[in-house]
Design an enzyme around this catalytic site. Sequence first.
Site, mmCIF file in Angstrom:
data_model
loop_
_atom_site.group_PDB
_atom_site.id
_atom_site.type_symbol
_atom_site.label_atom_id
_atom_site.label_comp_id
_atom_site.label_asym_id
_atom_site.label_seq_id
_atom_site.Cartn_x
_atom_site.Cartn_y
_atom_site.Cartn_z
ATOM 1 C CG HIS A 1 0.878 8.900 2.517
ATOM 2 N ND1 HIS A 1 0.043 9.242 3.836
ATOM 3 C CD2 HIS A 1 0.139 8.303 1.741
ATOM 4 C CE1 HIS A 1 -0.808 8.871 3.624
ATOM 5 N NE2 HIS A 1 -1.171 8.268 2.421
ATOM 6 C CG HIS B 1 -1.757 1.058 1.237
ATOM 7 N ND1 HIS B 1 -2.978 1.045 2.199
ATOM 8 C CD2 HIS B 1 -2.136 2.437 0.467
ATOM 9 C CE1 HIS B 1 -3.493 2.046 1.856
ATOM 10 N NE2 HIS B 1 -3.139 3.047 1.015
ATOM 11 C CD GLU C 1 -0.284 5.133 -0.719
ATOM 12 O OE1 GLU C 1 0.517 5.310 0.378
ATOM 13 O OE2 GLU C 1 -1.426 5.222 -0.447
#
Length: 328
Positions: free
Chosen positions: A176, A91, A172
């Site tokens: 992040h 993930h 991602e």
Amino acid sequence: MPVTGMRQLLVLSILSTGAFAALYPGLSTANHTCALEPPVLSCSEKAQPGLVDTCCVETYGGLVLQTQFWNTYTGLESDGQLLPEDTWTIHGLWPDFCNGSYTQYCDLSRQYDPFPSPNTTDGTPDGTPVEPWTGAPISDYLEAFEKYDLLAYMNKYWTAQAQPSPQLWAHEFSKHATCYSTFDVACYGAGYRPHAEVVDFFATVVSYYRALPTWAWLAAAGIRPSNTTAYSLGDVQAAVAAGYGQGKQRPYVGCSGPRYNETAAGRGSDDPGYTVLSEMWYYHHVYGPVQGGRAEKLDASVTGGSLSSCASAPGAIWYYERTPASVA
Ligand SMILES: *[C@@H]1O[C@H](CO)[C@@H](O)[C@H](O)[C@H]1NC(C)=O
Ligand SMILES: *[C@@H]1O[C@H](CO)[C@@H](O)[C@H](O)[C@H]1NC(C)=O
Ligand SMILES: *[C@@H]1O[C@H](CO)[C@@H](O)[C@H](O)[C@H]1NC(C)=O
Ligand SMILES: *[C@@H]1O[C@H](CO)[C@@H](O)[C@H](O)[C@H]1NC(C)=O
Ligand SMILES: *[C@@H]1O[C@H](CO)[C@@H](O)[C@H](O)[C@H]1NC(C)=O
């Protein structure tokens, strides 16, 4: 994502200077030779801007979570997007704050996510919009750096559902990775080549993931995907804790799907936990730059959060087999 964890979104405004919205405005491109810096542990007292080089010690999101998915199909099988056999998939690698809350989309000048989620930085209608990226897929940056081996690995093990995998990678990175102090552009020095930190981030995610074989840890305890036998959360937790932290450090176990109290098996139960095993989050603090991978394993309860969103009733958890045609 369907998993409801205890991570709390924190709303922060990040100051922008020049081309890149630095986490620490004014950070020079000079020096940052991490070999000369003591490998201070993230979230320790010394891990503060001013006390260490923020490029060499994670000072922003010091609680590092390697997160994995268990999916049974991708939805893009006809395009050749398949799941790898006998392994969970990547993930991401999330930089939560030391207290367990987090922020997101920290540098909108490095926004490559075509479907930003949320679509404002704080998730509210009045927040700063995160504009959808309309340029080339992020996988092009790997090709520009001739990282074909990394790209092939990511295509195999970092598989998205219902969207092309590079869109998940872009999500991602932009949501992040832009919130890590050690992936800040200034850290890459005067010779920075655009997107070097994107490639570096992806390689770092892969290195953490490769040390966390969830499938094998579950299988070692006899927990294998099955569409006929359900499992108990306690057994799943014990298996992954044994693999990860010799029983001492437990990852967060995430479930999706129906709540147990709303399934036929759980009728009359007051257990509202979810019943389809779908995520695993491994918590770490990190010595020195995240890129170096010198991680200390942590129990997922480190910040007082929940250990699971799954139902805890005996035999309530489904670890489904993959659709055969969805597996490479
Ligand atoms: C870089 O290192 C040199 C030598 O230690 C030092 O004199 C200089 O102040 C440093 N520059 C910055 C911007 O930290
Ligand atoms: C958690 O940490 C962040 C970053 O240091 C801080 O801004 C926030 O106020 C903290 N939240 C709580 C509840 O202490
Ligand atoms: C964000 O998404 C919501 C729901 O789809 C939409 O109503 C809103 O206009 C969007 N906001 C921005 C800034 O794109
Ligand atoms: C199941 O639990 C949830 C959360 O507590 C609750 O909102 C829901 O009404 C419950 N469903 C049933 C059928 O009891
Ligand atoms: C097992 O069940 C899951 C979830 O319903 C489904 O996606 C998958 O195709 C099934 N696998 C097999 C081998 O039947």
